[in-house]
Design a protein around this motif. Structure first.
Motif, PDB file in Angstrom:
ATOM      1  N   LEU A  40      11.054  -5.835   7.159  1.00 10.36           N
ATOM      2  CA  LEU A  40       9.653  -6.226   6.999  1.00 10.36           C
ATOM      3  C   LEU A  40       9.480  -7.516   7.802  1.00 10.36           C
ATOM      4  CD1 LEU A  40       6.979  -5.579   5.341  1.00 10.36           C
ATOM      5  CD2 LEU A  40       7.650  -7.557   3.977  1.00 10.36           C
ATOM      6  N   ARG A  41       8.749  -7.426   8.867  1.00  3.52           N
ATOM      7  CA  ARG A  41       8.611  -8.565   9.777  1.00  3.52           C
ATOM      8  C   ARG A  41       7.362  -9.359   9.376  1.00  3.52           C
ATOM      9  NH1 ARG A  41      11.019  -8.852  14.887  1.00  3.52           N
ATOM     10  NH2 ARG A  41       9.996 -10.289  16.338  1.00  3.52           N
ATOM     11  N   VAL A  42       7.588 -10.578   8.904  1.00  2.00           N
ATOM     12  CA  VAL A  42       6.469 -11.416   8.455  1.00  2.00           C
ATOM     13  C   VAL A  42       6.299 -12.573   9.450  1.00  2.00           C
ATOM     14  CG1 VAL A  42       5.593 -12.914   6.624  1.00  2.00           C
ATOM     15  CG2 VAL A  42       6.852 -10.841   6.030  1.00  2.00           C
ATOM     16  N   VAL A  43       5.123 -12.670  10.021  1.00  2.00           N
ATOM     17  CA  VAL A  43       4.856 -13.713  11.017  1.00  2.00           C
ATOM     18  C   VAL A  43       4.025 -14.813  10.370  1.00  2.00           C
ATOM     19  CG1 VAL A  43       3.753 -14.228  13.236  1.00  2.00           C
ATOM     20  CG2 VAL A  43       4.984 -12.087  12.910  1.00  2.00           C
ATOM     21  N   VAL A  44       4.484 -16.067  10.556  1.00  2.00           N
ATOM     22  CA  VAL A  44       3.739 -17.208  10.003  1.00  2.00           C
ATOM     23  C   VAL A  44       2.862 -17.761  11.120  1.00  2.00           C
ATOM     24  CG1 VAL A  44       3.911 -19.425   8.838  1.00  2.00           C
ATOM     25  CG2 VAL A  44       5.686 -17.704   8.496  1.00  2.00           C
ATOM     26  N   ILE A  45       1.559 -17.803  10.856  1.00  2.00           N
ATOM     27  CA  ILE A  45       0.636 -18.314  11.866  1.00  2.00           C
ATOM     28  C   ILE A  45      -0.182 -19.463  11.268  1.00  2.00           C
ATOM     29  CG2 ILE A  45       0.449 -16.105  13.084  1.00  2.00           C
ATOM     30  CD1 ILE A  45      -2.311 -15.741  11.693  1.00  2.00           C
ATOM     31  N   GLY A  46      -0.899 -20.180  12.124  1.00  2.00           N
ATOM     32  CA  GLY A  46      -1.762 -21.253  11.624  1.00  2.00           C
ATOM     33  C   GLY A  46      -2.001 -22.294  12.691  1.00  2.00           C
ATOM     34  N   GLU A  47      -2.863 -23.244  12.343  1.00  2.00           N
ATOM     35  CA  GLU A  47      -3.136 -24.319  13.276  1.00  2.00           C
ATOM     36  C   GLU A  47      -1.948 -25.278  13.294  1.00  2.00           C
ATOM     37  OE1 GLU A  47      -7.444 -25.474  14.010  1.00  2.00           O
ATOM     38  OE2 GLU A  47      -7.452 -25.107  11.856  1.00  2.00           O
ATOM     39  N   THR A  48      -1.983 -26.211  14.230  1.00  2.00           N
ATOM     40  CA  THR A  48      -0.821 -27.092  14.392  1.00  2.00           C
ATOM     41  C   THR A  48      -0.657 -28.056  13.205  1.00  2.00           C
ATOM     42  OG1 THR A  48       0.272 -28.614  15.907  1.00  2.00           O
ATOM     43  CG2 THR A  48      -2.091 -28.884  15.716  1.00  2.00           C
ATOM     44  N   GLY A  49       0.586 -28.309  12.861  1.00  2.00           N
ATOM     45  CA  GLY A  49       0.900 -29.289  11.824  1.00  2.00           C
ATOM     46  C   GLY A  49       0.562 -28.842  10.409  1.00  2.00           C
ATOM     47  N   GLN A  50       0.331 -27.543  10.208  1.00  2.00           N
ATOM     48  CA  GLN A  50      -0.040 -27.077   8.871  1.00  2.00           C
ATOM     49  C   GLN A  50       1.187 -26.836   7.989  1.00  2.00           C
ATOM     50  OE1 GLN A  50      -3.457 -26.758   7.834  1.00  2.00           O
ATOM     51  NE2 GLN A  50      -3.548 -27.959   9.724  1.00  2.00           N
TER      52      GLN A  50
END
Ligand SMILES: Nc1nc2c(ncn2[C@@H]2O[C@H](COP(=O)(O)OP(=O)(O)OP(=O)(O)O)[C@@H](O)[C@H]2O)c(=O)[nH]1
Ligand SMILES: [Mg+2]
Length: 605
Positions: A40-50
């Motif tokens: 199960l491939r989980v990708v963590v995304i978000g704005e910088t420094g979060q």
């Protein structure tokens, strides 16, 4: 069940090949292979420094991802299960480049930082870390991705990771509620990967994090985004891991996050994989559909204005030609009528002048003596008249031909004049017949003189008898001689006048004959030239008409061919669009995602 969604993927791959998108086909093929792994491939995304990188570290209890102000993630770090800790830096080009540049072996805790450092040279694709962790051993693969900055809200580096994701974690710190950029990012992300969760990070820093979490839930609901919010503190979790403080660990929110991951995601790994693959297939099909739809619209509203304009222009030119042809013939007829009238007047004027000179000449000249000379003069003058008049006729026709040619065949003014004959003309008229000239011979003169002298002798003889003179006396003899001489003189004068009158009449008749015969010849020539010019114009018009008709036919054929081609292409596209629509519906059903609120984002190449 598995075979069904594999069929969908296979059909989508086939559609990519059919529509000449090998890049999309390749990506789906990779995704298909990946789905066959039990991960199960989980990708963590978000704005910088979060706190994305720190979130992964805290989940695994290991510093595998570089964290902090000086350690912005620039290349993804993929963390998966391994019996022993190991890490590699994969060069650009991924596994295909392995043969050329073997992956560099590095310490797991240094992999991410080293990959980020080397990324500046553009030769690194990702860092790959293996760790012996119970959480990972269930098939979980965590991917730390580069930030999505407001300046580049849809940065391809981060988004490219989503193409291979089974689920998405959006890291957003508790200092503020979800921004529009984050909501937008999540909206785009769930189009590719429908399983998502918002992780509210750094709750240890914000006492009112519960209000922020609640605000985020409301925002997500308003945006129609199917994602739950899980509040965590990586700092507390890492501290708890170090100290073994269970209370702190529980306070960090990570037990709940791990529980959710295990319960809601890992337990349904196959379903999640299927959903994300379905979403990716759907988006891929959408990408195939877009240009087809545009082409379908273009084909249906194809711009045939140019062809139609050419068709109309040709029809208009044909009408104009018809009108011009009639106009040119009328002008030619008018010009010829004027010319005929002028020529006749000229001929009449010139012959009149000759006759006037003949009259004057024969006032004094005696035809008996000067006839031969006169005949030559008259013949010469009449020839000159004919030549001048005929020359004039030819010059006027040449002028008319050139004037008309300027309109009929602009640029080729000599074309019509070429039909004119040369200046030679036939002989005409008979020879001048010499008038009958009465001869006034010696005998006639003697007879006339005697008749006159007899009268004078008798008249004066009788008168002088009164004076007692005999009838024949010197006076009567003198009178007889005088009367005789006068009679001869008078008779000679009368005869000259008659000869002159006869000569005039002969000249007049000859000139009339000339007028008649040359006039006919001149009119015949004018008619012949008129006909030749008329035929010349008709020839030009016919040629032009043939050209225009051929051009009109060619345009019509082009229009017909174009409309047939468009109809065929429209049918082909329609068929392809119908097939893709069916396939997209199957992919949607597979993804379980029927949201259409957010416009699908073009997948990165
Ligand atoms: N107090 C606190 N600080 C945190 C927490 N998580 C991360 N940080 C800090 O926030 C800063 C940024 O963390 P990162 O994990 O590097 O953030 P990121 O999202 O990966 O940043 P980029 O890679 O630049 O996108 C670091 O200084 C972390 O120590 C947290 O839960 N609590
Ligand atoms: Mg980071």
């Amino acid at each position: 069940m598995a075979s069904q969604w594999l069929d969908v993927l296979d059909d989508a791959i086939q559609a990519c090949s059919t529509h000449h998108r090998p890049d999309l086909a390749h990506r789906l093929r990779e995704r298909r292979m990946q789905l066959l792994d039990a991960t199960l491939r989980v990708v963590v995304i978000g704005e910088t420094g979060q706190g994305k990188s720190q979130l992964i570290n805290a989940l695994l209890g290991a510093s595998v991802c570089a964290v902090g102000d000086g350690h912005t993630t620039t290349v993804p770090t993929v963390v998966e299960h391994g019996e022993t800790p190991a890490a590699t830096i994969v060069g650009a080009g991924g596994t295909r480049a392995l043969e050329a540049t073997p992956p560099q072996q590095v310490a797991p805790e240094a992999a991410s930082a080293e990959a980020n450092r080397q990324a500046a040279s553009g030769t690194v694709e990702r860092a790959h870390v293996r760790l012996p962790r119970a959480l990972l051993s269930t098939g979980l693969v965590l991917v730390d991705s580069p930030p999505i900055t407001p300046a580049v809200p849809h940065g391809d580096d981060a988004f490219a990771q989503l193409v291979q994701a089974d689920a998405v974690l959006l890291a957003s710190d508790a200092t503020s509620e979800l921004s529009t950029t984050e909501l937008d990012l999540l909206g785009q992300a769930v189009q590719v990967c429908p399983t998502a969760m918002v992780v509210l990070t750094k709750i240890d820093l914000v006492p009112r994090w519960r209000r922020v979490a609640e605000g985020n839930r409301n925002r997500l609901a308003r945006a129609g985004l199917p994602a739950s919010v899980v509040p965590v503190s990586a700092s507390l979790r890492l501290a708890a891991t170090r100290t073994g403080d269970r209370g702190l660990n529980s306070e960090s929110g990570f037990p709940e996050l791990v529980g959710t991951l295990r319960r809601d995601w890992l337990a349904k790994a196959e379903l999640l994989g299927r959903r994300s693959a379905g979403a990716l297939a759907g988006l891929t099909i959408e990408q195939l559909t877009k240009p087809l739809r545009a082409e379908y619209t273009a084909v249906q509203h194809a711009d045939t204005a140019d062809l139609n304009a050419r068709w109309q222009a040709t029809s208009r030119h044909l009408e104009e030609l018809q009108r011009d042809a009639a106009h040119w013939q009328t002008r030619l007829s008018d010009e010829v009528a004027d010319l005929m009238s002028d020529l006749e007047f000229d001929l009449r004027d010139r012959t009149r002048r000759i006759l006037r000179e003949v009259d004057t000449y024969f006032d004094t000249a005696d035809p008996a003596r000067t006839w031969d000379e006169f005949e030559d003069w008259l013949q010469e003058n009449l020839t000159a008249v004919a030549e001048q008049n005929f020359g004039w006729l030819l010059r006027r026709f040449d002028w008319i031909a050139r004037k008309l040619a300027r309109q009929v065949v602009p640029g080729q003014t000599g074309t019509l004049a070429a039909v004119l004959p040369d200046s030679t003309r036939g002989e005409h008229g008979e020879d001048l017949r010499k008038p009958t000239v009465e001869r006034f011979g010696i005998g006639q003169k003697l007879f006339v003189g005697m008749r006159g002298s007899y009268g004078g002798l008798l008249m004066f003889g009788l008168a002088t008898t009164v004076a007692g003179l005999p009838l024949i006396n010197p006076i009567s003899l003198g009178a007889g001689a005088a009367f005789g001489a006068k009679s001869v003189f008078d008779e000679r004068g009368a005869r000259l006048k008659r000869r002159q009158a006869a000569a005039r009449t002969a000249a007049q008749r000859h000139v009339d004959d000339f007028f008649l015969s040359y006039g006919k010849e001149s009119k015949d020539a004018a008619r012949r030239i008129h006909r030749a010019l008329r035929d010349g114009i008709n020839g030009v018009v016919q040629r032009r008409r043939d050209e225009l008709t051929a051009a009109a036919r060619a345009v019509k054929e082009e229009l017909d061919a174009e409309s047939t081609r468009r109809a065929r292409r429209a049918r082909e596209i329609k068929g392809a669009l119908d097939e893709l629509a069916t396939l997209r519906a199957r992919a949607r059903a597979m993804s379980g995602n029927t949201r259409t609120a957010v416009a699908p984002r073009a997948l990165p190449a």
